[in-house]
Design a protein around this motif. Structure first.
Motif, PDB file in Angstrom:
ATOM      1  N   ARG A  56       0.833  -1.199   0.000  1.00  0.00           N
ATOM      2  CA  ARG A  56       0.000   0.000   0.000  1.00  0.00           C
ATOM      3  C   ARG A  56       0.874   1.258   0.000  1.00  0.00           C
ATOM      4  N   ARG A  57       1.901   1.250   0.845  1.00  0.00           N
ATOM      5  CA  ARG A  57       2.802   2.401   0.891  1.00  0.00           C
ATOM      6  C   ARG A  57       3.614   2.537  -0.403  1.00  0.00           C
ATOM      7  N   ARG A  58       3.994   1.418  -0.978  1.00  0.00           N
ATOM      8  CA  ARG A  58       4.751   1.455  -2.221  1.00  0.00           C
ATOM      9  C   ARG A  58       3.914   2.067  -3.344  1.00  0.00           C
ATOM     10  N   GLN A  59       2.643   1.659  -3.429  1.00  0.00           N
ATOM     11  CA  GLN A  59       1.760   2.218  -4.453  1.00  0.00           C
ATOM     12  C   GLN A  59       1.569   3.725  -4.253  1.00  0.00           C
ATOM     13  N   ALA A  60       1.487   4.161  -2.992  1.00  0.00           N
ATOM     14  CA  ALA A  60       1.351   5.592  -2.713  1.00  0.00           C
ATOM     15  C   ALA A  60       2.597   6.340  -3.168  1.00  0.00           C
ATOM     16  N   GLU A  61       3.777   5.768  -2.928  1.00  0.00           N
ATOM     17  CA  GLU A  61       5.018   6.423  -3.357  1.00  0.00           C
ATOM     18  C   GLU A  61       5.122   6.489  -4.880  1.00  0.00           C
ATOM     19  N   VAL A  62       4.637   5.474  -5.557  1.00  0.00           N
ATOM     20  CA  VAL A  62       4.651   5.493  -7.024  1.00  0.00           C
ATOM     21  C   VAL A  62       3.786   6.635  -7.530  1.00  0.00           C
ATOM     22  N   ASP A  69       6.889  14.180 -11.153  1.00  0.00           N
ATOM     23  CA  ASP A  69       7.311  14.336 -12.547  1.00  0.00           C
ATOM     24  C   ASP A  69       6.411  15.330 -13.282  1.00  0.00           C
ATOM     25  N   LEU A  70       5.106  15.222 -13.035  1.00  0.00           N
ATOM     26  CA  LEU A  70       4.163  16.122 -13.685  1.00  0.00           C
ATOM     27  C   LEU A  70       4.394  17.570 -13.257  1.00  0.00           C
ATOM     28  N   LEU A  71       4.607  17.771 -11.954  1.00  0.00           N
ATOM     29  CA  LEU A  71       4.822  19.135 -11.459  1.00  0.00           C
ATOM     30  C   LEU A  71       6.161  19.694 -11.923  1.00  0.00           C
ATOM     31  N   GLU A  72       7.179  18.865 -12.028  1.00  0.00           N
ATOM     32  CA  GLU A  72       8.481  19.339 -12.524  1.00  0.00           C
ATOM     33  C   GLU A  72       8.396  19.728 -13.990  1.00  0.00           C
ATOM     34  N   GLU A  73       7.574  19.025 -14.759  1.00  0.00           N
ATOM     35  CA  GLU A  73       7.400  19.384 -16.168  1.00  0.00           C
ATOM     36  C   GLU A  73       6.709  20.738 -16.293  1.00  0.00           C
ATOM     37  N   GLN A  74       5.860  21.063 -15.315  1.00  0.00           N
ATOM     38  CA  GLN A  74       5.167  22.342 -15.346  1.00  0.00           C
ATOM     39  C   GLN A  74       6.081  23.489 -14.917  1.00  0.00           C
ATOM     40  N   GLY A  75       7.232  23.177 -14.316  1.00  0.00           N
ATOM     41  CA  GLY A  75       8.212  24.197 -13.976  1.00  0.00           C
ATOM     42  C   GLY A  75       7.975  24.860 -12.633  1.00  0.00           C
ATOM     43  N   LEU A  76       7.330  24.185 -11.698  1.00  0.00           N
ATOM     44  CA  LEU A  76       7.109  24.759 -10.367  1.00  0.00           C
ATOM     45  C   LEU A  76       8.394  24.699  -9.550  1.00  0.00           C
ATOM     46  N   PRO A  77       8.570  25.602  -8.574  1.00  0.00           N
ATOM     47  CA  PRO A  77       9.763  25.554  -7.716  1.00  0.00           C
ATOM     48  C   PRO A  77       9.747  24.326  -6.800  1.00  0.00           C
ATOM     49  N   ASP A  78      10.948  23.895  -6.381  1.00  0.00           N
ATOM     50  CA  ASP A  78      11.074  22.666  -5.591  1.00  0.00           C
ATOM     51  C   ASP A  78      10.336  22.737  -4.259  1.00  0.00           C
ATOM     52  N   SER A  79      10.342  23.902  -3.613  1.00  0.00           N
ATOM     53  CA  SER A  79       9.671  24.017  -2.314  1.00  0.00           C
ATOM     54  C   SER A  79       8.160  23.804  -2.455  1.00  0.00           C
ATOM     55  N   GLU A  80       7.582  24.328  -3.520  1.00  0.00           N
ATOM     56  CA  GLU A  80       6.146  24.156  -3.744  1.00  0.00           C
ATOM     57  C   GLU A  80       5.829  22.705  -4.127  1.00  0.00           C
ATOM     58  N   ILE A  81       6.708  22.098  -4.921  1.00  0.00           N
ATOM     59  CA  ILE A  81       6.520  20.686  -5.303  1.00  0.00           C
ATOM     60  C   ILE A  81       6.560  19.805  -4.068  1.00  0.00           C
ATOM     61  N   ASP A  82       7.544  20.034  -3.178  1.00  0.00           N
ATOM     62  CA  ASP A  82       7.650  19.219  -1.964  1.00  0.00           C
ATOM     63  C   ASP A  82       6.417  19.355  -1.084  1.00  0.00           C
ATOM     64  N   LYS A  83       5.892  20.574  -0.965  1.00  0.00           N
ATOM     65  CA  LYS A  83       4.700  20.790  -0.149  1.00  0.00           C
ATOM     66  C   LYS A  83       3.505  20.042  -0.723  1.00  0.00           C
ATOM     67  N   LYS A  84       3.314  20.129  -2.049  1.00  0.00           N
ATOM     68  CA  LYS A  84       2.188  19.448  -2.695  1.00  0.00           C
ATOM     69  C   LYS A  84       2.334  17.922  -2.593  1.00  0.00           C
ATOM     70  N   ILE A  85       3.552  17.448  -2.743  1.00  0.00           N
ATOM     71  CA  ILE A  85       3.793  16.001  -2.669  1.00  0.00           C
ATOM     72  C   ILE A  85       3.499  15.489  -1.266  1.00  0.00           C
ATOM     73  N   ASN A  86       3.947  16.210  -0.230  1.00  0.00           N
ATOM     74  CA  ASN A  86       3.692  15.788   1.147  1.00  0.00           C
ATOM     75  C   ASN A  86       2.200  15.777   1.461  1.00  0.00           C
ATOM     76  N   ASP A  87       1.470  16.798   0.982  1.00  0.00           N
ATOM     77  CA  ASP A  87       0.024  16.821   1.188  1.00  0.00           C
ATOM     78  C   ASP A  87      -0.653  15.647   0.476  1.00  0.00           C
ATOM     79  N   PHE A  88      -0.226  15.407  -0.752  1.00  0.00           N
ATOM     80  CA  PHE A  88      -0.808  14.308  -1.536  1.00  0.00           C
ATOM     81  C   PHE A  88      -0.501  12.958  -0.900  1.00  0.00           C
ATOM     82  N   ARG A  89       0.725  12.778  -0.405  1.00  0.00           N
ATOM     83  CA  ARG A  89       1.125  11.525   0.236  1.00  0.00           C
ATOM     84  C   ARG A  89       0.291  11.263   1.489  1.00  0.00           C
ATOM     85  N   SER A  90       0.137  12.287   2.329  1.00  0.00           N
ATOM     86  CA  SER A  90      -0.639  12.103   3.561  1.00  0.00           C
ATOM     87  C   SER A  90      -2.102  11.808   3.244  1.00  0.00           C
ATOM     88  N   LYS A  91      -2.631  12.454   2.194  1.00  0.00           N
ATOM     89  CA  LYS A  91      -4.007  12.187   1.782  1.00  0.00           C
ATOM     90  C   LYS A  91      -4.161  10.740   1.293  1.00  0.00           C
TER      91      LYS A  91
END
Length: 109
Positions: A56-62, A69-91
Motif C-alpha cells: 500500500r505504501r509502495r503504491q502511494a510512493e509510485v 514528474d508532472l509538477l516538474e514538467e510544469q516548472g514549479l519551484p522545488d519548495s512548492e513541489i515538496d509541499k504538494k507532494i507531502n500533502d498528496f502523500r498524507s491524503k
C-alpha cells in the motif's frame, strides 16, 4: 520408442523392441502418508498484514513520484513541489488506510 521410453531402434539390441512397464516397482504413496486428506492446503498461506501495508505504501510512493514528474514538467519551484507532494502523500495514506482495512484472514472488513 514410446513417450521417450525404450530403444529408438531395436536393431542390434537382441530384443524385439516391445516395451513393458514394471508393475512391481509402483509405489503406494497414499499408504506412506497416513493423513493424506487431513493435511491443510499448502497453497493457502497465512495472511501477512505487514506485506499488504508495504504494498500500500509502495503504491502511494509510485503515485507521488508520478505527481512529482508532472509538477516538474510544469516548472514549479522545488519548495512548492515538496509541499504538494507531502500533502498528496498524507491524503493517499489516510484514504487507503480507511478503505483497505482487512481482518486476520485477509478479507475486506
Amino acid at each position: 520408442m514410446y513417450n521417450g521410453i525404450g530403444l529408438t531402434t531395436a536393431r542390434g539390441s537382441g530384443t524385439n523392441g516391445y516395451v513393458q512397464r514394471n508393475i512391481s516397482a509402483i509405489r503406494k504413496t497414499k499408504e506412506k502418508v497416513p493423513d493424506y486428506h487431513e493435511k491443510e492446503d499448502t497453497a493457502v498461506r497465512p495472511f501477512d498484514p505487514e506485506l499488504v501495508e508495504h504494498e500500500r505504501r509502495r503504491q502511494a510512493e509510485v503515485r507521488c513520484m508520478e505527481l512529482r514528474d508532472l509538477l516538474e514538467e510544469q516548472g514549479l519551484p522545488d519548495s512548492e513541489i515538496d509541499k504538494k507532494i507531502n500533502d498528496f502523500r498524507s491524503k493517499l495514506l489516510a484514504e487507503k488506510k480507511l478503505t483497505y482495512q482487512r481482518d486476520s484472514s485477509g478479507r475486506p472488513v
